[in-house]
Design an enzyme around this catalytic site. Structure first.
Site, PDB file in Angstrom:
ATOM      1  N   ARG A  67     -12.492  11.497 -38.008  1.00  0.00           N
ATOM      2  CA  ARG A  67     -11.368  10.585 -37.717  1.00  0.00           C
ATOM      3  C   ARG A  67     -11.734   9.162 -38.147  1.00  0.00           C
ATOM      4  O   ARG A  67     -12.651   8.568 -37.597  1.00  0.00           O
ATOM      5  CB  ARG A  67     -11.055  10.630 -36.215  1.00  0.00           C
ATOM      6  CG  ARG A  67     -10.152   9.538 -35.707  1.00  0.00           C
ATOM      7  CD  ARG A  67      -8.688   9.804 -35.845  1.00  0.00           C
ATOM      8  NE  ARG A  67      -8.217  11.030 -35.229  1.00  0.00           N
ATOM      9  CZ  ARG A  67      -6.979  11.502 -35.401  1.00  0.00           C
ATOM     10  NH1 ARG A  67      -6.110  10.837 -36.172  1.00  0.00           N
ATOM     11  NH2 ARG A  67      -6.600  12.625 -34.818  1.00  0.00           N
ATOM     12  N   HIS A 168      -5.632   8.959 -46.672  1.00  0.00           N
ATOM     13  CA  HIS A 168      -5.233   8.547 -45.316  1.00  0.00           C
ATOM     14  C   HIS A 168      -6.113   7.375 -44.829  1.00  0.00           C
ATOM     15  O   HIS A 168      -6.831   7.491 -43.838  1.00  0.00           O
ATOM     16  CB  HIS A 168      -5.372   9.758 -44.388  1.00  0.00           C
ATOM     17  CG  HIS A 168      -4.664   9.657 -43.078  1.00  0.00           C
ATOM     18  ND1 HIS A 168      -4.650   8.514 -42.310  1.00  0.00           N
ATOM     19  CD2 HIS A 168      -3.947  10.575 -42.385  1.00  0.00           C
ATOM     20  CE1 HIS A 168      -3.965   8.753 -41.201  1.00  0.00           C
ATOM     21  NE2 HIS A 168      -3.517   9.999 -41.230  1.00  0.00           N
ATOM     22  N   GLU A 272      -1.311   4.466 -46.321  1.00  0.00           N
ATOM     23  CA  GLU A 272      -1.795   5.613 -47.089  1.00  0.00           C
ATOM     24  C   GLU A 272      -1.028   5.762 -48.395  1.00  0.00           C
ATOM     25  O   GLU A 272       0.189   5.927 -48.383  1.00  0.00           O
ATOM     26  CB  GLU A 272      -1.639   6.885 -46.243  1.00  0.00           C
ATOM     27  CG  GLU A 272      -2.161   6.732 -44.822  1.00  0.00           C
ATOM     28  CD  GLU A 272      -1.636   7.809 -43.882  1.00  0.00           C
ATOM     29  OE1 GLU A 272      -1.413   8.954 -44.352  1.00  0.00           O
ATOM     30  OE2 GLU A 272      -1.450   7.519 -42.690  1.00  0.00           O
TER      31      GLU A 272
END
Length: 313
Positions: A67, A168, A272
């Site tokens: 993450r 991302h 993104e």
């Protein structure tokens, strides 16, 4: 492995013994990429400041994706298809590509690495297409970070395939309430918080005071993120990627994400570069290229407002 003329990168052990690559530039700038997910987890400027945000609760344990940093969403963005959210490229172990096809480049970088992903037998069961996904991560002489993805259809059965894609990127910001995004004004977007209903952006810049999850359509090749407090502007340049996703979960949603710290949302913004609205279709032998270049520059002030026009020109 030390950086040499032959290998312009270092190979090292990262968290939980996972292999990572370190790129260094002469003025002390650096980037780190884990082979797990071909995942850029760090990008530092000449002062050693971290420019990407890594979750305070990031889990470096396959098959859980990491993450933060720059996850690669392929062959599917979010739930735009039948695969797990964001596809499988971000939770596979990639290989260093020792002899990649030449990549025409106009930037002078001698700190770079080429990585490659091919499908496993298990991947072919859930997404029955042969492909080669090559990624070059390069650190330029001005500290810019460039990711170039080349995805080729290597099916021998004559079948085309279609995919959606995103870089991302989690940008590190001082305070999400002090940040504005320039370059997406007046554009249409799909609002993920309203069943992907289509709206048109109003106002002259995007600012943040609550959860946001929007897919902007037909976006320009350049977008700027202005961090008022740090007097820093991130410039995003992209090719082959028409869309741009802007995401921040804010406080309530953050508490539902197990690998994200409750306060993390204040210190990152995801913008993104993506190919979502118009998915990419490749026939056998065809290749798609999607390039992202990130740079961080000092911002100037003008009557109390940051001056992004110079950046976006």
């Amino acid at each position: 492995m030390a950086a040499t003329e032959r290998h312009p990168f270092e190979l090292a052990k990262g968290i939980n013994g996972l292999d990572k690559i370190i790129l260094r530039e002469s003025r002390g700038r650096s980037a780190e990429i884990y082979l797990y997910g071909s995942h850029v987890t760090s990008w530092k400027n000449e002062n050693g400041e971290e420019l990407l945000h890594l979750s305070s609760k990031a889990i470096f344990k396959p098959p859980k994706p990491i993450r933060g940093g720059i996850p690669l969403c392929f062959p599917q963005f979010s739930n735009f298809g039948t695969l797990e959210s964001h596809g499988f490229a971000r939770n596979r172990i990639w290989e260093i590509d020792a002899s990649p096809p030449p990549l025409p480049s106009n930037s002078c970088s001698n700190a770079f690495v080429d990585l490659i992903l091919r499908p496993t037998e298990d991947d072919l069961k859930i997404w029955p297409h042969n492909f080669e996904y090559r990624l070059r991560v390069a650190l330029g002489t001005e500290g810019e970070l460039t990711l170039t993805s080349r995805i080729r259809n290597t099916n021998s059965d004559g079948k085309p395939f279609t995919f959606t894609f995103a870089y991302h990127t989690y940008f590190s910001v001082s305070d999400i309430s002090e940040v504005r995004v320039e370059g997406l004004e007046t554009l249409d977007y799909l609002d993920n918080l309203k069943n992907r209903e289509r709206f048109t952006e109003q106002g002259d810049a995007i600012t943040f005071e609550s959860e946001i999850d929007k897919i902007y359509l037909s976006t320009p090749t350049k977008i700027a993120i202005l961090d008022h407090e740090k007097k820093r502007t991130f410039v995003i340049r992209k090719d082959g990627l028409a869309g741009a996703v802007v995401w921040n979960p804010w406080d309530k949603k953050s508490k539902t994400i197990s690998d994200l710290g409750d306060e993390d949302y204040k210190h990152f913004l995801c913008v993104e570069a993506a190919a979502i609205e118009r998915p990419i279709t490749l026939k056998p032998g065809e290749e798609w290229k999607g390039r992202l270049e990130l740079s961080a520059v000092p911002s100037s002030y003008s009557s109390g407002q940051l001056d992004p026009k110079k950046v976006l020109e």
